[in-house]
Scaffold this motif. Structure first.
Motif, PDB file in Angstrom:
ATOM      1  N   HIS A  59       0.661  -1.137   0.096  1.00 48.60           N
ATOM      2  CA  HIS A  59      -0.154  -0.051  -0.099  1.00 48.60           C
ATOM      3  C   HIS A  59       0.871   1.312  -0.048  1.00 48.60           C
ATOM      4  CE1 HIS A  59      -3.865   1.928   0.606  1.00 48.60           C
ATOM      5  NE2 HIS A  59      -3.711   2.389   1.792  1.00 48.60           N
ATOM      6  N   VAL A  60       1.533   1.724  -1.136  1.00 48.98           N
ATOM      7  CA  VAL A  60       2.255   2.720  -1.373  1.00 48.98           C
ATOM      8  C   VAL A  60       1.863   4.091  -0.494  1.00 48.98           C
ATOM      9  CG1 VAL A  60       3.628   4.319  -2.943  1.00 48.98           C
ATOM     10  CG2 VAL A  60       3.425   1.842  -3.573  1.00 48.98           C
ATOM     11  N   THR A  61       2.526   4.204   0.457  1.00 49.31           N
ATOM     12  CA  THR A  61       2.060   5.462   1.129  1.00 49.31           C
ATOM     13  C   THR A  61       3.130   6.473   1.305  1.00 49.31           C
ATOM     14  OG1 THR A  61       0.995   3.665   2.758  1.00 49.31           O
ATOM     15  CG2 THR A  61       1.442   5.725   3.687  1.00 49.31           C
ATOM     16  N   LEU A  62       2.511   7.603   0.207  1.00 51.68           N
ATOM     17  CA  LEU A  62       3.323   8.714   0.033  1.00 51.68           C
ATOM     18  C   LEU A  62       2.706   9.978   0.687  1.00 51.68           C
ATOM     19  CD1 LEU A  62       3.913   8.327  -3.690  1.00 51.68           C
ATOM     20  CD2 LEU A  62       5.508   7.672  -2.070  1.00 51.68           C
ATOM     21  N   VAL A  63       1.651   9.791   1.408  1.00 53.30           N
ATOM     22  CA  VAL A  63       0.736  10.702   2.300  1.00 53.30           C
ATOM     23  C   VAL A  63       0.307  10.305   3.716  1.00 53.30           C
ATOM     24  CG1 VAL A  63      -0.078  12.093   0.188  1.00 53.30           C
ATOM     25  CG2 VAL A  63      -1.346  10.257   1.321  1.00 53.30           C
ATOM     26  N   GLY A  64       0.253  11.003   4.615  1.00 54.77           N
ATOM     27  CA  GLY A  64      -0.050  10.777   5.968  1.00 54.77           C
ATOM     28  C   GLY A  64       0.910  10.070   6.954  1.00 54.77           C
ATOM     29  N   GLU A  65       1.938   9.545   6.056  1.00 49.39           N
ATOM     30  CA  GLU A  65       3.197   8.987   7.004  1.00 49.39           C
ATOM     31  C   GLU A  65       4.489   9.343   6.477  1.00 49.39           C
ATOM     32  OE1 GLU A  65       2.659   6.728   9.671  1.00 49.39           O
ATOM     33  OE2 GLU A  65       0.465   6.978   9.289  1.00 49.39           O
ATOM     34  N   PRO A  66       5.442   9.708   7.369  1.00 53.19           N
ATOM     35  CA  PRO A  66       6.764  10.052   6.887  1.00 53.19           C
ATOM     36  C   PRO A  66       7.251   8.916   6.086  1.00 53.19           C
ATOM     37  CG  PRO A  66       6.594  10.445   9.257  1.00 53.19           C
ATOM     38  CD  PRO A  66       5.315   9.282   8.824  1.00 53.19           C
ATOM     39  N   TRP A  67       7.971   9.369   4.983  1.00 48.49           N
ATOM     40  CA  TRP A  67       8.624   8.653   3.880  1.00 48.49           C
ATOM     41  C   TRP A  67       9.846   7.767   4.587  1.00 48.49           C
ATOM     42  CZ3 TRP A  67       9.293  11.183  -1.525  1.00 48.49           C
ATOM     43  CH2 TRP A  67       7.861  11.247  -1.871  1.00 48.49           C
ATOM     44  N   LEU A  68       9.968   6.570   4.080  1.00 51.43           N
ATOM     45  CA  LEU A  68      11.026   5.520   4.487  1.00 51.43           C
ATOM     46  C   LEU A  68      12.427   6.281   4.109  1.00 51.43           C
ATOM     47  CD1 LEU A  68       9.943   1.894   3.826  1.00 51.43           C
ATOM     48  CD2 LEU A  68      10.134   3.181   5.977  1.00 51.43           C
ATOM     49  N   SER A  69      12.591   6.797   2.856  1.00 49.49           N
ATOM     50  CA  SER A  69      13.714   7.140   2.281  1.00 49.49           C
ATOM     51  C   SER A  69      14.424   8.617   2.906  1.00 49.49           C
ATOM     52  CB  SER A  69      13.630   7.320   0.937  1.00 49.49           C
ATOM     53  OG  SER A  69      12.741   8.252   0.504  1.00 49.49           O
ATOM     54  N   ASP A  70      13.362   9.203   3.177  1.00 53.81           N
ATOM     55  CA  ASP A  70      14.125  10.678   3.702  1.00 53.81           C
ATOM     56  C   ASP A  70      13.268  11.363   4.740  1.00 53.81           C
ATOM     57  OD1 ASP A  70      11.959  11.711   2.280  1.00 53.81           O
ATOM     58  OD2 ASP A  70      13.157  12.445   0.518  1.00 53.81           O
TER      59      ASP A  70
END
Length: 261
Positions: A59-70
């Motif tokens: 569930h690609v999560t690009l909003v609502g949670e901090p990103w894993l990469s940066d």
């Protein structure tokens, strides 16, 4: 007999979302689970217990949670959209989406499907990146959140835009399953499920579900969504839902069953 693939989104965002999903899995009323690899409540050990029971997707999560990469953060799709228009975003997006897919694989879970929080993966340039990475990582299905008919699409400007964009994406990925349960996400009832399955015209569908156990902790974290998690979970678990599937000729199944026919 048409198939109804029931996928629960948002696994890993909160333990009480996970608890509601697990109840539905145990009852055979959820056949796929999409987990957020950067969810603040994600328990990888619990996620691994689902392997083999249901399809497990990212569930690609690009909003609502901090990103894993940066660790960057966008609160919603409306805040993400202007950023997508800036130059040089493809490389940053690919790094994050790849990080989320690889987090699942690192924890022993091969994603069977890909979708996203708030359906942002249908936006450009996210869509092309997701499709390319799905092929690279042997993820067999990418959700296209188009309803079988516009009559059951969300009756708002955002809903109409999502429907039209998703219809375009479905032409790019022939064989995509149409989706029900989207227009009233978090507020679905037996009556809504019945109406939307009936409107699907006997086609295989993906029912996108958001069951959870409504608790003060969940309300404190995600109360702004204004979801009625308990009602949606109760609807999925009800005899009335099973009866509706039978009456309309649907068999509850995993998405791989549809792909293999």
């Amino acid at each position: 007999m048409p198939l109804c693939y029931i996928n629960a989104d948002d696994f890993g965002l909160h333990r009480d979302i996970d608890a509601g999903i697990m109840t539905c899995v145990a009852a055979g009323r959820v056949t796929g689970v999409s987990l957020s690899p950067n969810g603040s409540g994600l328990d990888w050990n619990l996620a691994r217990t689902l392997s083999g029971q249901v399809d497990l997707g990212v569930h690609v999560t690009l909003v609502g949670e901090p990103w894993l990469s940066d660790k960057r953060f966008f609160p919603s799709w409306s805040r993400l959209m202007p950023w997508l228009l800036l130059p040089g975003r493809k490389q940053v997006l690919e790094r994050e989406i790849r990080s989320q897919i690889e987090a699942m694989i690192h924890h022993g879970l091969q994603p069977t499907h890909l979708d996203s929080h708030q359906h942002v993966h249908v936006m450009s340039p996210i869509w092309s990146i997701c499709c390319r990475l799905a092929a690279e990582y042997n993820i067999r299905r990418v959700r296209v959140p188009a309803t079988p008919t516009r009559a059951i699409a969300k009756p708002s400007l955002a809903g109409r835009v999502l429907q039209r964009l998703s219809e375009r994406r479905s032409r790019e990925r022939p064989g995509s399953l149409p989706c029900v349960g989207i227009a009233w996400a978090g507020h679905n009832t037996n009556e809504i499920f019945d109406r939307e399955l009936d409107a699907s015209g006997g086609r295989d569908v993906e029912l996108v579900a958001h069951p959870a156990c409504d608790t003060p902790s969940l309300r404190e974290r995600y109360g702004a969504w204004k979801f009625d998690w308990e009602t949606e979970r109760a609807a999925l678990l009800s005899d009335a839902f099973g009866d509706a599937c039978t009456r309309l000729g649907y068999r509850i199944a995993r998405s791989g069953d549809a792909a293999g026919r």
